[in-house]
Design an enzyme around this catalytic site. Structure first.
Site, PDB file in Angstrom:
ATOM      1  CE  LYS A 162      -3.977  -2.285   2.466  1.00  0.00           C
ATOM      2  NZ  LYS A 162      -4.601  -2.398   0.885  1.00  0.00           N
ATOM      3  N   GLY A 230     -11.846  -8.344   5.238  1.00  0.00           N
ATOM      4  CA  GLY A 230     -13.078  -9.314   4.950  1.00  0.00           C
ATOM      5  C   GLY A 230     -14.067  -8.245   4.146  1.00  0.00           C
ATOM      6  CD  GLU A 252      -7.017  -8.685  -1.552  1.00  0.00           C
ATOM      7  OE1 GLU A 252      -7.413  -9.381  -1.507  1.00  0.00           O
ATOM      8  OE2 GLU A 252      -5.757  -8.612  -0.658  1.00  0.00           O
ATOM      9  CB  CYS A 286      -7.484 -13.044   0.710  1.00  0.00           C
ATOM     10  SG  CYS A 286      -5.915 -11.953  -0.271  1.00  0.00           S
ATOM     11  CD  GLU A 464      -3.665  -3.608  -2.331  1.00  0.00           C
ATOM     12  OE1 GLU A 464      -3.344  -2.571  -1.351  1.00  0.00           O
ATOM     13  OE2 GLU A 464      -3.409  -4.633  -1.721  1.00  0.00           O
TER      14      GLU A 464
END
EC number: 1.2.1.8
Length: 490
Positions: A162, A230, A252, A286, A464
């Protein structure tokens, strides 16, 4: 007695006390040890961080592109020099195996920072001719102060994913790590300062998402929020960010990704791919491919390959470099995963491997859950529909290509997908029909710095990594220049 000293906030180039005495514990999930007490930021601390970031951002944005690039490259060098030290701390805080954090977490985070450091001088606009006496030029300008909100599974890597494009574009970032895993992000802030980043350009506020995260997303002078977490929380973040000041967002979010094994696949390769798609990082990724679709006639053979590989997993103390499977990140998360396992049994799935908490010997002190494989699964089962975020694989069978594509897409999520086949025509034909933002053919999990990462449907907004992420931390200003006479209609 905590192992480390009190962890303070990082604002304006150094550590500073929060506005209250409230703290929370950083816990080693391998044994329940309290690693440190961490301060909780207040709303006043958020404002202090924003003011600091605004001041630092003006200095940072005024530097030449090469100056900014050199500072970011120096941060890369420091990250690599301290790789093992940071990896060891990440292992203590997350429970991830040191054999993983040493070779992946800091390494790949530094790679992303190096990638964007190289792109800083390439941020440029366009020149658009209008006529012989007039033209338009565009500028890509930084947004200003932006916020990053991280997840607990890859703390320092997410902070780098980030901050790297944000800083490269000339912004300042206020970062809030997960309350569960805050320690390495504070070390990253130290490294940025040591590398020469102006004070305030990377501030870290620790605390809960309900408080600190909300204050950041609602703040009227923060221009963008980049969130990893989440889906339910992501929806709240997005609503708050847009309703407060129409902030830009990158989300994300979660996934329940399909891995399709075709009938021509090498079963050893297919099993290896499924293992990486389910049990890497103790299943807390994830993008994991937790819905594994196998042709009906290959089910028994595939199950045997999986069971053989699960038996080889080296579960143990994550600080031992021989271990490749550690505990889950926290005891509350362990209970959540065990709840899903119980639900799978209750709804009729058959346990092929695992299916319980590990409690023998030293395991009893930690949040250890056995690598679990369910088979005889159906699409309506809870363990097939909902993201578990743990080491739980669900094996499903299918008959035709058309059927498996339809079922793979029958989900609210769309983060990742993959397949294993020797037929490249089929591979591309099927991948192009799968509703997912990140896809792999005959592999799983690699996310290079140049590869845009993000989801379809309820798995996210924006991307990203890659050039698109850098551009999304800028805004375009269009300027028309008139060299000829100007005629007014009045």
């Amino acid at each position: 007695m905590a192992r480390f000293e009190l962890q303070k906030l990082y604002i304006d180039g150094g550590y500073t006390d929060a506005g209250s005495d409230a703290t929370f514990d950083a816990i080693n999930p391998a044994n329940g040890e309290v690693l440190a007490q961490v301060q909780r930021a207040t709303k006043e601390d958020v404002e202090r961080a924003v003011v600091s970031a605004e001041k630092g951002q003006k200095i940072w944005a005024a530097m030449t592109a090469m100056e900014r690039s050199r500072i970011l490259r120096r941060a890369v060098e420091i990250l690599r020099e301290r790789n093992d030290e940071l990896a060891a701390l990440e292992t203590l805080d997350t429970g991830k195996a040191f054999s993983e954090t040493k070779y992946v977490d800091i390494v790949t985070g530094a790679d992303v920072l190096e990638y964007y450091a190289g792109l800083v001088p390439a941020i440029e606009g366009e020149q658009i001719p209008l006529r012989t006496t007039s033209f338009v030029y565009t500028r890509r300008e930084p947004l200003g102060v932006v916020a990053g909100i991280g997840a607990w599974n890859y703390p320092i890597q997410i902070a780098l994913w980030k901050s790297a494009p944000a800083l490269a574009a000339g912004n300042a970032m206020i970062f809030k790590p997960s309350e569960v895993t805050s320690l390495t992000t504070l070390k990253l802030a130290e490294i940025y300062t040591e590398a020469g980043l102006p004070d305030g350009v990377f501030n870290v506020l620790t605390g809960s998402g309900r408080e600190v995260g909300t204050w950041l997303t609602e703040h009227p002078r923060i221009e963008k929020v980049s969130f990893t977490g989440g889906t339910d929380t992501g929806k709240k973040v997005m609503a708050s960010a847009s309703s407060s000041s129409l902030k830009d967002v990158t989300m994300e979010l979660g996934g329940k990704s399909p891995l399709i094994i075709f009938d021509d696949a090498d079963l050893d390769r297919a099993a290896d791919t499924a293992m990486m798609a389910n049990f890497y990082s103790s299943g807390q990724v994830c993008t994991n491919g937790t819905r594994v679709f196998v042709p009906s006639h290959l089910k028994a053979a595939f199950e045997a390959k999986i069971a053989e590989r699960v038996a080889r997993i080296r579960i143990g103390n994550p600080e031992d470099e021989n271990t490749n499977f550690g505990p889950l990140v926290s005891f509350p998360h362990m209970e959540s995963v065990l709840g899903y396992i119980a639900k799978g049994k209750e709804e009729g799935a058959r346990v092929l491997c695992g299916g319980e908490r590990l409690t023998d010997g030293e395991f009893a002190k930690g949040a250890f859950v056995a690598p679990t494989v369910f088979t005889d699964c159906t699409d309506d089962m809870t363990i097939v529909r909902e993201e578990i975020f743990g080491p739980v694989m669900a094996i499903l069978t299918y008959e035709t290509e058309e059927e498996v594509i339809r079922r793979a897409n029958d989900t609210d999520f769309g983060l990742a997908a993959g397949l294993v086949t020797k037929d490249l025509n089929r591979a591309h034909r099927v991948i192009h029909q799968l509703e997912a933002g990140i896809c792999w053919i005959n592999a799983w999990g690699e996310s290079d710095a140049k590869m845009p990462v993000g989801g379809y449907k309820q798995s996210g907004v924006g991307r990203e990594n890659g050039i698109s992420s850098l551009n999304n931390f800028t805004r375009i200003k269009s300027v028309q220049v008139e060299l000829g006479d100007y005629a007014s209609v009045f």
